[in-house]
Every structure is written in structure tokens, then in C-alpha cells.
Design an enzyme around this catalytic site. Structure first.
Site: not given
Length: 183
Positions: A140-143
Site C-alpha cells: 500500500h503506497l505511502h509517502q
């Protein structure tokens, strides 16, 4: 026979950096692989579960339409924020234009909020794409937005396997959520 002059661009050439070799970290790296030598999946995606909880319980600082801002449960520094999409997507190139724009806008606003709330001297901003790149939740993409202060790094994490965080996560979330609309 001519004398051999070592080239300056080979392994072993001094570059002015000191190295701290930590081979014991391989135990951590290896523990995240299953028997097929693939990274172990997170049983329940924490970034999919968080929006279903209250902001206080999930440590959500702000909710947008495509993405939200949440505190990192294992912060490098107080105020370590994550921009997460609601949609379960792993790769940055798979984001819709709307998601990519909102992640960018939330990153910029997070910097403003952190500056207003705690006056950091700088920031580390980035994404770890995939387990091999250091992503703890690669699916799950996260910055990350990590506030930095002069002298905030010390020997504790290396020597004592301890990170000193001077503020409770709930207190940090409350401060940043209050500051969000004002910055």
C-alpha cells in the site's frame, strides 16, 4: 615493467565517508521473507483499516477525498507523517492523476502544518517502493514526511536499539490536527 598506479574509481578508494558495518541487521532483513524467498505479506493492511476507525484511534491527522494523512506508528521523529491513498495500490505509477495530485498537495500541506506546529529545520520526504527499497508495508503506497531538527539524530538507535521520541503519538496527532486548518 611499468609500475601499476591504482585507479581512483575502484572499490576501496577512500571517499571521506566512515562506515558502520552492521551485519546483524541481516537477521531483520531475512526475517521478512517466507519459505519461497518472497517478502511476507501484511495479513491486514493497516492503511486500508485506518480510515474505518476514528481519527483519534487511527492517528489520522487529516482526511482528503483521495488520500489521508496519518502519523507513523514507528516514527523517526515526532510528527513523522504518512500520506496514504484510500485505494489499495502499491506502485506510484498506478496512481490516478487525482490521487497523485492529492498526495502531493497533502505532502505540501503537511510541511506547512509541521512548520507551524514545531518549527523543524528541514524535512526528509520520500517513498520506499517495494520491500527491497525499505517499505514496511509495500503493498500500500505511502509517502513519508519526516520533520528534522539540527542535532535530532544521536547514537541511541545504533548503540542501544532505542529511539527517543519526546512526545506521545496521541498528543502529536492532536497538535497537528488542530494546526491543519490554520497553516
Amino acid at each position: 615493467m611499468a609500475e601499476m598506479v591504482p585507479p581512483t574509481d575502484l572499490v576501496g578508494t577512500r571517499d571521506g565517508l566512515e562506515r558502520l558495518w552492521t551485519p546483524h541487521r541481516m537477521a531483520y532483513i531475512d526475517s521478512h521473507k517466507d519459505s519461497d524467498d518472497e517478502p511476507v505479506s501484511t495479513p491486514v493492511c493497516p492503511f486500508c483499516a485506518a480510515p474505518g476507525r476514528s481519527d483519534e484511534d487511527a492517528l489520522i491527522v487529516h482526511r482528503g477525498s483521495q488520500a489521508y494523512v496519518i502519523l507513523n506508528l514507528f516514527p523517526y521523529n515526532p510528527g513523522h507523517l504518512l500520506m496514504c491513498t484510500y485505494r489499495h495500490v502499491a506502485d506510484f505509477t498506478d496512481l490516478t492523476d487525482e490521487e497523485a495530485c492529492e498526495v502531493t498537495d497533502l505532502t505540501r500541506q503537511s510541511m506547512r502544518v509541521l512548520r507551524a506546529a514545531s518549527s523543524p529545520a528541514g524535512f526528509n520526504i520520500g517513498m520506499n517502493q517495494g520491500y527491497v527499497a525499505g517499505a514496511g508495508v509495500a503493498e500500500h503506497l505511502h509517502q513519508h514526511v519526516v520533520p528534522r531538527w539540527t542535532g535530532d539524530a544521536n547514537f541511541f538507535p545504533i548503540i542501544a536499539q532505542t529511539k527517543a521520541i519526546p512526545q506521545l503519538l496521541a498528543d502529536t496527532r492532536d497538535l497537528l490536527a488542530r494546526t491543519w486548518g490554520q497553516a
